[in-house]
Design a protein around this motif. Structure first.
Motif, PDB file in Angstrom:
ATOM      1  N   ARG A 175     -30.482  -9.608  24.714  1.00 51.82           N
ATOM      2  CA  ARG A 175     -29.169 -10.128  25.100  1.00 51.82           C
ATOM      3  C   ARG A 175     -28.933 -11.521  24.504  1.00 51.82           C
ATOM      4  O   ARG A 175     -27.874 -11.817  23.967  1.00 51.82           O
ATOM      5  N   ASP A 192     -20.425  -4.541  23.674  1.00 49.28           N
ATOM      6  CA  ASP A 192     -19.662  -4.652  24.916  1.00 49.28           C
ATOM      7  C   ASP A 192     -18.174  -4.801  24.650  1.00 49.28           C
ATOM      8  O   ASP A 192     -17.348  -4.402  25.474  1.00 49.28           O
ATOM      9  N   ASN A 241     -21.424   1.906  23.378  1.00 52.45           N
ATOM     10  CA  ASN A 241     -21.725   1.939  24.805  1.00 52.45           C
ATOM     11  C   ASN A 241     -23.158   2.371  25.086  1.00 52.45           C
ATOM     12  O   ASN A 241     -23.773   1.920  26.061  1.00 52.45           O
ATOM     13  N   TYR A 256     -24.974  -0.754  24.621  1.00 50.05           N
ATOM     14  CA  TYR A 256     -24.695  -1.735  25.675  1.00 50.05           C
ATOM     15  C   TYR A 256     -25.258  -1.309  27.027  1.00 50.05           C
ATOM     16  O   TYR A 256     -25.563  -2.157  27.871  1.00 50.05           O
ATOM     17  N   LEU A 286     -26.393  -3.757  30.147  1.00 47.52           N
ATOM     18  CA  LEU A 286     -25.655  -3.847  31.403  1.00 47.52           C
ATOM     19  C   LEU A 286     -26.564  -3.511  32.582  1.00 47.52           C
ATOM     20  O   LEU A 286     -26.498  -4.161  33.644  1.00 47.52           O
ATOM     21  N   GLU A 339     -28.651  -6.480  33.419  1.00 52.53           N
ATOM     22  CA  GLU A 339     -27.886  -7.517  34.119  1.00 52.53           C
ATOM     23  C   GLU A 339     -27.735  -7.170  35.600  1.00 52.53           C
ATOM     24  O   GLU A 339     -27.871  -8.040  36.469  1.00 52.53           O
ATOM     25  N   GLY A 373     -18.701  -0.400  32.644  1.00 53.65           N
ATOM     26  CA  GLY A 373     -18.518  -1.780  33.068  1.00 53.65           C
ATOM     27  C   GLY A 373     -18.862  -1.931  34.534  1.00 53.65           C
ATOM     28  O   GLY A 373     -18.897  -0.954  35.294  1.00 53.65           O
TER      29      GLY A 373
END
Length: 598
Positions: free
Chosen positions: A219, A267, A284, A287, A291, A294, A331
């Motif tokens: 990241r 993202d 995606n 990503y 995600l 996170e 998301g």
């Protein structure tokens, strides 16, 4: 480049092609790693999962998952190295060109550029103010990287007084060249230092496992490369443009730029309407683990719910799927976001986009049940036309409880849905694709609201409303596709399709939950065709085409009350409804079985 002080000779002789060739080699490693990860996920792990059930099989799957993460890490980091090297080559090209132009001018003007960047100039004949020709001596000047100030006029000393000897005109030429060399070196030095720092940071953690620290490293590296190579990547991602303009921007990029955007800014690209489905899917998938990391660090019940759902999506992505899955958006904002297509929406002639409703959020139920509805729809449509794709669109926050339903969530979701549909229109490769908007439960209000916005739902030919509490309209004609293209499925035992106006519904709900809805209607002097958000879409007054569905389980408290509201898409529970939905999506409404209006 090494980050050491640059000389003009090094900058002049630099072969930027060697940097891009090195970038290409890193790209090959990145692609190979991605192919190996896919092989591990789709061949080895999937096969083992399908055929073996034992502790040893679970242990083997764990090792394969670690191997998959390692390949994913290699894919990401090697791609970042490639982008950084290409960016370095591109960003050094301009100061190199500036330097070469300055050196060419020096040669043409009889100037000499020395090893340290100073420039000597020859003597020249000059005429003073008295008209006498004299010899102005040559000399040497050193460059300044600062922007030049306005030079004094010839024949006037730098102090502004008439000089006994005018300035040598070659001095100004030499100063210009020296300054240009200095500015080129300063610019190249700044580029070199910036990229050297980023390249130094692209180092893997020790060990064979992709740990939390490793994912954090990915990241951070991605952010560093994005900041460093921003000029090379060119224009910022056009988030504020229309989907059609984004498609044009994407098509205008080189293959290398597109690949690098997918690696450096997944993202941003993954959720951008107007970008082709295959590119969004790749972005995606890149990503997704970021995600998930996170969310795992965030902690809390909400983050865990979303993280579990994303784990479920990741698992499905690694398994064989019929039709194939495309991850068009993810998301963690609000109640979570996920957009999944079964079938390629860019190549399919028939495309549907289903908006879920009441109680939907990014959780395990969404992954196991709501996504399956889109898959079942795609399968049903493909029985009539194999060129069909179906999408589940969770791009907004649906209300979580019936007692807090207002138009606000639909009004906020409708513009986002229309932008997504405009993106489908921009990327679909067929001359005249057949597009169906589907809204279930509160999602039907979102679709209805979108249909009543200026211009309607982009590209929509048909609209399907399922289990609808109303769409804030009195007639089907208000939805912009013609009443014969508005289709309604409403089970008699679905309490949401019977909700009366808000005050009366609240009283009925308070007195008995879903069981109190129908009795509440009898207590109030209201029309049978009025529901929570306007006219009942299944009513004669609304005048849509009502297709046959199963009545569903009776509204008995022990049976759950809402079962009839949740089975429209499911072939095992309501085969007639599922078949009718598939027929409409495939462009064969002539085959549907119909039901009388309420």
């Amino acid at each position: 480049m090494t980050g050491a002080t640059l000389t003009w000779q090094q900058l002049r002789d630099l072969r930027t092609s060697e940097l891009t060739e090195a970038g290409d080699a890193w790209h090959q490693v990145s692609n190979r790693s991605d192919a190996d990860r896919t092989r591990v996920d789709r061949a080895m792990s999937a096969k083992l999962r399908e055929t073996q059930e034992s502790e040893s099989a679970e242990a083997a799957l764990g090792r394969l998952q670690r191997l998959s993460r390692n390949f994913q890490y290699l894919h990401s980091e090697c791609g970042l190295v490639r982008t950084t090297l290409n960016g370095l080559a591109a960003d050094l090209a301009e100061p190199q060109t500036q330097l070469k132009n300055a050196l060419a001018d020096a040669s043409a003007q009889g100037l000499t550029v020395h090893e340290d960047g100073s420039v000597s100039y020859p003597a020249a004949e000059v005429t003073d103010l008295a008209g006498t020709t004299k010899q102005a001596p040559g000399g040497l000047v050193r460059g300044s990287a600062r922007l030049p100030l306005e030079a004094p006029p010839l024949g006037v000393s730098p102090g502004g007084f008439p000089g006994l000897l005018p300035l040598n005109p070659n001095q100004a030429k030499a100063q210009s060249v020296a300054d240009r060399v200095a500015r080129a070196l300063r610019s190249a030095g700044e580029v070199d230092a910036r990229y050297a720092k980023t390249l130094t940071g692209l180092k893997a953690e020790k060990g064979l496992d992709v740990t939390e620290a490793t994912l954090k490293d990915v990241r951070r590296d991605t952010a560093d490369v994005r900041g460093t190579a921003g000029t090379y990547l060119g224009e910022d991602v056009p988030t504020d443009r229309s989907p059609a303009e984004r498609k044009k921007w994407w098509d205008g990029l080189t293959d290398e730029q597109r690949e690098e955007y997918l690696e450096v800014a997944p993202d941003l690209v993954g959720g951008l309407d107007g970008i082709p489905a295959t590119a969004r899917d790749e972005a995606n998938r890149t990503y997704l683990p970021i995600l998930m990391d996170e969310l795992s660090r965030e902690g809390g019940d909400d983050a865990k719910t979303k993280l579990d759902a994303l784990h479920g999506i990741q698992k499905k992505l690694g398994e064989p799927s019929d039709p194939p899955m495309f991850l068009l958006g993810i998301g963690d904002e609000g109640n979570g976001r996920a957009i999944v297509s079964y079938g390629n929406p860019d190549t399919s002639r028939n495309v549907s986009a289903y908006v879920p409703g009441l109680g939907t959020k990014l959780n395990e139920e969404f992954v196991e049940d709501t996504m399956k509805r889109a898959q079942d729809t795609a399968k049903g449509a493909r029985r009539h036309d194999p060129s069909s794709a179906s999408i589940i669109w969770l791009g907004y926050d649906a209300p979580q409880h019936v007692d807090v339903m207002t138009k606000g969530d639909a009004q906020r979701g409708a513009p986002a849905y229309n932008e997504f549909m405009a993106g489908l229109s921009a990327t679909n490769q067929n001359a005249d694709p057949h597009v169906t908007a589907i809204g279930h439960s509160y999602g039907s209000l979102t679709v209805g609201t979108a249909a009543q916005r200026p211009g309607g739902i982009p590209g929509a030919d048909d609209i399907i409303l399922l289990g609808s509490p109303g769409v804030d309209a009195q007639k089907a004609t208000e939805l912009g596709v013609g009443k014969d293209h508005v289709f309604v499925g409403a089970a008699d035992n679905d309490p949401v399709t019977h909700l009366p106006s808000k005050d009366e519904a609240a009283l009925g709900w308070i007195t008995g939950g879903p069981l109190g809805v129908l009795p509440a209607r009898d207590l109030f002097d209201i029309g049978d065709d009025d529901v929570y958000f306007g006219k009942d879409p299944a009513s004669e007054a609304f005048d849509a085409r009502r297709f046959k569905v199963d009545d569903g389980p009776a509204m008995v408290r022990e049976a759950g009350g809402f079962d009839a509201h949740s089975q429209y898409f499911t072939p095992e529970l309501d085969p007639e409804s599922a078949k009718n939905i598939g027929r409409i999506v495939a462009g064969r409404p002539d085959l549907i079985t119909t039901e009388e209006h309420r």
